[in-house]
Design a protein around this motif. Structure first.
Motif, PDB file in Angstrom:
ATOM      1  N   ARG A 165       0.838  -1.206   0.000  1.00 23.20           N
ATOM      2  CA  ARG A 165       0.000   0.000   0.000  1.00 23.20           C
ATOM      3  C   ARG A 165       0.873   1.256   0.000  1.00 23.20           C
ATOM      4  NH1 ARG A 165      -3.062  -0.878   5.381  1.00 23.20           N
ATOM      5  NH2 ARG A 165      -0.921  -1.511   5.883  1.00 23.20           N
ATOM      6  N   THR A 166       0.348   2.330  -0.547  1.00 22.16           N
ATOM      7  CA  THR A 166       1.081   3.596  -0.631  1.00 22.16           C
ATOM      8  C   THR A 166       0.224   4.737  -0.085  1.00 22.16           C
ATOM      9  OG1 THR A 166       0.278   4.210  -2.836  1.00 22.16           O
ATOM     10  CG2 THR A 166       2.183   2.716  -2.731  1.00 22.16           C
ATOM     11  N   GLY A 167       0.722   5.948  -0.229  1.00 22.30           N
ATOM     12  CA  GLY A 167      -0.021   7.112   0.220  1.00 22.30           C
ATOM     13  C   GLY A 167      -1.354   7.287  -0.475  1.00 22.30           C
ATOM     14  N   LYS A 168      -1.472   6.814  -1.707  1.00 25.86           N
ATOM     15  CA  LYS A 168      -2.757   6.895  -2.408  1.00 25.86           C
ATOM     16  C   LYS A 168      -3.807   6.055  -1.702  1.00 25.86           C
ATOM     17  CE  LYS A 168      -0.997   7.882  -7.059  1.00 25.86           C
ATOM     18  NZ  LYS A 168      -0.923   7.401  -8.473  1.00 25.86           N
ATOM     19  N   ASP A 169      -3.402   4.913  -1.191  1.00 21.44           N
ATOM     20  CA  ASP A 169      -4.341   4.032  -0.490  1.00 21.44           C
ATOM     21  C   ASP A 169      -4.758   4.602   0.859  1.00 21.44           C
ATOM     22  OD1 ASP A 169      -4.264   1.782  -2.435  1.00 21.44           O
ATOM     23  OD2 ASP A 169      -2.169   1.671  -1.818  1.00 21.44           O
ATOM     24  N   SER A 170      -3.874   5.347   1.501  1.00 22.53           N
ATOM     25  CA  SER A 170      -4.183   5.884   2.832  1.00 22.53           C
ATOM     26  C   SER A 170      -4.816   7.269   2.781  1.00 22.53           C
ATOM     27  CB  SER A 170      -2.902   5.947   3.681  1.00 22.53           C
ATOM     28  OG  SER A 170      -1.954   6.816   3.098  1.00 22.53           O
ATOM     29  N   GLY A 171      -4.936   7.848   1.578  1.00 16.07           N
ATOM     30  CA  GLY A 171      -5.486   9.198   1.468  1.00 16.07           C
ATOM     31  C   GLY A 171      -4.644  10.216   2.192  1.00 16.07           C
ATOM     32  N   VAL A 172      -3.356  10.162   1.973  1.00 18.30           N
ATOM     33  CA  VAL A 172      -2.414  10.997   2.720  1.00 18.30           C
ATOM     34  C   VAL A 172      -2.717  12.485   2.544  1.00 18.30           C
ATOM     35  CG1 VAL A 172      -0.716  11.027   0.839  1.00 18.30           C
ATOM     36  CG2 VAL A 172       0.045  11.335   3.210  1.00 18.30           C
ATOM     37  N   PHE A 173      -2.623  13.228   3.647  1.00 17.54           N
ATOM     38  CA  PHE A 173      -2.825  14.676   3.663  1.00 17.54           C
ATOM     39  C   PHE A 173      -1.460  15.353   3.732  1.00 17.54           C
ATOM     40  CE2 PHE A 173      -3.109  18.597   6.217  1.00 17.54           C
ATOM     41  CZ  PHE A 173      -4.010  19.337   5.447  1.00 17.54           C
ATOM     42  N   THR A 174      -1.231  16.333   2.857  1.00 15.30           N
ATOM     43  CA  THR A 174       0.049  17.035   2.817  1.00 15.30           C
ATOM     44  C   THR A 174      -0.131  18.483   3.237  1.00 15.30           C
ATOM     45  OG1 THR A 174       0.844  15.613   1.022  1.00 15.30           O
ATOM     46  CG2 THR A 174       2.021  17.690   1.367  1.00 15.30           C
ATOM     47  N   GLY A 175       0.688  18.911   4.183  1.00 14.22           N
ATOM     48  CA  GLY A 175       0.729  20.310   4.588  1.00 14.22           C
ATOM     49  C   GLY A 175       2.159  20.780   4.660  1.00 14.22           C
ATOM     50  N   ASN A 176       2.342  22.098   4.618  1.00 14.36           N
ATOM     51  CA  ASN A 176       3.707  22.617   4.637  1.00 14.36           C
ATOM     52  C   ASN A 176       4.026  23.445   5.877  1.00 14.36           C
ATOM     53  OD1 ASN A 176       2.310  24.955   4.166  1.00 14.36           O
ATOM     54  ND2 ASN A 176       3.332  25.468   2.227  1.00 14.36           N
ATOM     55  N   SER A 177       3.110  23.460   6.851  1.00 10.11           N
ATOM     56  CA  SER A 177       3.363  24.211   8.069  1.00 10.11           C
ATOM     57  C   SER A 177       2.582  23.567   9.208  1.00 10.11           C
ATOM     58  CB  SER A 177       2.943  25.674   7.908  1.00 10.11           C
ATOM     59  OG  SER A 177       3.387  26.447   9.006  1.00 10.11           O
ATOM     60  N   ALA A 178       3.030  23.803  10.426  1.00 10.47           N
ATOM     61  CA  ALA A 178       2.364  23.261  11.608  1.00 10.47           C
ATOM     62  C   ALA A 178       1.998  24.414  12.532  1.00 10.47           C
ATOM     63  CB  ALA A 178       3.256  22.265  12.331  1.00 10.47           C
ATOM     64  N   PHE A 179       0.725  24.531  12.835  1.00 10.49           N
ATOM     65  CA  PHE A 179       0.225  25.605  13.686  1.00 10.49           C
ATOM     66  C   PHE A 179       0.285  25.163  15.147  1.00 10.49           C
ATOM     67  CE2 PHE A 179      -3.231  27.807  15.908  1.00 10.49           C
ATOM     68  CZ  PHE A 179      -2.941  29.136  15.595  1.00 10.49           C
ATOM     69  N   PRO A 180       1.079  25.836  15.978  1.00  7.74           N
ATOM     70  CA  PRO A 180       1.189  25.421  17.392  1.00  7.74           C
ATOM     71  C   PRO A 180       0.167  26.147  18.267  1.00  7.74           C
ATOM     72  CG  PRO A 180       2.864  27.055  16.898  1.00  7.74           C
ATOM     73  CD  PRO A 180       2.056  26.886  15.646  1.00  7.74           C
ATOM     74  N   ILE A 181      -0.381  25.432  19.227  1.00  8.08           N
ATOM     75  CA  ILE A 181      -1.217  26.030  20.265  1.00  8.08           C
ATOM     76  C   ILE A 181      -0.508  25.810  21.593  1.00  8.08           C
ATOM     77  CG2 ILE A 181      -3.435  25.957  21.456  1.00  8.08           C
ATOM     78  CD1 ILE A 181      -4.708  25.002  18.864  1.00  8.08           C
ATOM     79  N   LEU A 182      -0.191  26.898  22.280  1.00  9.78           N
ATOM     80  CA  LEU A 182       0.544  26.830  23.535  1.00  9.78           C
ATOM     81  C   LEU A 182      -0.388  27.050  24.721  1.00  9.78           C
ATOM     82  CD1 LEU A 182       3.699  28.980  22.616  1.00  9.78           C
ATOM     83  CD2 LEU A 182       3.258  26.551  22.167  1.00  9.78           C
ATOM     84  N   ALA A 183      -0.097  26.385  25.818  1.00 11.58           N
ATOM     85  CA  ALA A 183      -0.899  26.550  27.034  1.00 11.58           C
ATOM     86  C   ALA A 183      -0.740  27.962  27.576  1.00 11.58           C
ATOM     87  CB  ALA A 183      -0.484  25.527  28.081  1.00 11.58           C
ATOM     88  N   SER A 184      -1.854  28.555  27.985  1.00 10.39           N
ATOM     89  CA  SER A 184      -1.822  29.890  28.588  1.00 10.39           C
ATOM     90  C   SER A 184      -2.029  29.832  30.093  1.00 10.39           C
ATOM     91  CB  SER A 184      -2.902  30.767  27.947  1.00 10.39           C
ATOM     92  OG  SER A 184      -4.187  30.186  28.137  1.00 10.39           O
ATOM     93  N   ALA A 185      -2.286  28.644  30.619  1.00  8.68           N
ATOM     94  CA  ALA A 185      -2.534  28.477  32.052  1.00  8.68           C
ATOM     95  C   ALA A 185      -1.976  27.135  32.502  1.00  8.68           C
ATOM     96  CB  ALA A 185      -4.038  28.556  32.340  1.00  8.68           C
ATOM     97  N   GLY A 186      -1.993  26.892  33.809  1.00 12.49           N
ATOM     98  CA  GLY A 186      -1.622  25.597  34.347  1.00 12.49           C
ATOM     99  C   GLY A 186      -2.867  24.792  34.669  1.00 12.49           C
TER     100      GLY A 186
END
Length: 399
Positions: free
Chosen positions: A304-325
């Motif tokens: 199997r390849t990426g075509k079979d898995s429906g691979v999603f491609t992105g070029n950036s990662a959006f981070p969410i950081l904790a604002s509290a404990g």
């Protein structure tokens, strides 16, 4: 995932040059009659000049030790188990690296599979071991070389970074040190230089560096790759995984050092640290076997390849950081699609009251989330893979 930027290059180069100068001066003061020093110097010169495999004469657990390797020197149609002599410890002993070479009966491409650059990444090691256990050199064309424990001192403690004694209590991320420097400031840099110059680069027509998420942070099955390089794109698309991170990432990572040396390479990310995710490992074994077939090392039909898995491609990662404990509750799972403005997590304090709510700033797919139940302010909670106009220069992500 990321680490803080390294020291400025000008300062680092100056320090390295100064150490090299002092080292050369000190060497002149050493008695020329030391036989072991002469042996080491001869082996170093032979390795640096590309004169082939250099055996140290040592044998560990029945396996010969090399300080340089040329797989062309090995007997074809067999598997070879060796130790590579890495950087010297403060005690004067060496860190040794395990090397398995499946030398095909027929000539062909040379493949390098690397794992254990971070010491808490167990699924990456198991993936490489599983691939090697499935290879029959008598039926192969070319060579597959596996290195499974690059950062030995980190692995011994199952921790991400290399504990460095050179400047007091210090930890070095070895995957920001490549291609290394044999006369570098840290042991990790010197170790990387020895491995890259004398073991990895000389034996690779293409290479794959296997990783996982870091301790405390779970990730999906994805590959990090420079998809604008056709040879790399062709390999990465042969994996039946869910995501591709099309990004050049950071200077100093191993797969980029290979690329800079003209060797197509990418980074495979296999879920969480410190565990064996057998289901996820199987996806990367299947994809790696596909890559070996693509390059003619193995015969047989593709899996199997990426075509079979429906691979999603992105070029950036959006981070969410904790604002509290407090305790973090996730409202989405890894690989889930999210929309901009969608709530992805909430956080409660010790009284159970909600102190923070977290929403996505982009539309994309969940690619990573903190696995520890609690968080203090500033910790990354979520990474969302998405596609945007290519940014200028490199992006740095919090770890």
């Amino acid at each position: 995932m990321s680490d803080n930027p390294r020291e400025g290059l000008d300062r680092r180069d100056f320090i390295i040059a100064s150490i090299a100068t002092v080292g050369a001066t000190a060497a002149l003061a050493v008695s020329a009659g030391a036989a072991n020093a002469q042996d080491k110097a001869a082996a170093s010169t032979a390795a640096a000049s590309g004169q082939g495999t250099v055996y140290t004469g040592d044998v560990i657990q029945g396996k010969k030790v090399v300080s340089a390797l040329d797989v062309n020197d090995l007997e074809p149609g067999q598997k070879h188990l060796l130790y590579f002599q890495g950087v010297e410890m403060p005690t004067g002993q060496h860190w040794y690296v395990s090397v398995t070479v499946a030398k095909g009966a027929k000539p062909g491409k040379r493949v390098v599979l690397v794992s254990g650059v971070h010491g808490d990444e167990m699924s990456s090691i198991h993936t490489v071991q599983t691939v090697m256990n499935q290879l029959d050199p008598a039926q192969m064309s070319g060579t597959v070389m596996a290195v499974t424990d690059v950062a030995r001192p980190a692995l011994e403690g199952m921790q991400r970074r290399w504990p460095n004694s050179g400047r007091g209590n210090d930890l070095t991320d070895m995957n920001r040190e490549w291609p290394g420097n044999e006369n570098g400031v840290t042991a990790a840099s010197r170790h990387a230089g020895l491995l890259f110059n004398r073991l990895l680069r000389p034996n690779a027509d293409f290479a794959i560096d296997f990783h996982t998420g870091t301790t405390g942070f779970d990730v999906t099955a994805f590959n990090i790759a420079s998809m604008d390089v056709p040879e790399i794109k062709a390999m990465v698309e042969l994996y039946p995984v869910g995501q591709i991170f099309d990004n050049h990432t950071y200077p100093g990572v191993l797969h980029n050092a290979f690329i800079d040396a003209g060797i197509p390479s990418f980074c495979a990310e296999i879920g969480a640290a410190r565990v064996l995710d057998l289901e996820m490992i199987s996806l990367f074994v299947e994809g790696t076997m596909n890559v070996l077939k693509h390059h003619g090392v193995l015969a047989g039909p593709m899996g199997r390849t990426g075509k079979d898995s429906g691979v999603f491609t992105g070029n950036s990662a959006f981070p969410i950081l904790a604002s509290a404990g407090g305790l973090v509750e996730y409202l989405v799972k890894l690989n889930d699609k999210v929309e901009a403005g969608q709530k992805v997590a909430i956080q409660r304090d010790s009284f159970g009251e909600v102190v923070a709510e977290y929403t996505s700033g982009v539309a994309g797919e969940m690619t990573g989330k903190r696995s520890d139940a609690t968080s203090e302010p500033g910790n990354p909670l979520v990474f969302i893979l998405f596609h945007k106009a290519p940014p200028e220069g490199g992006e740095t992500y919090p770890e």
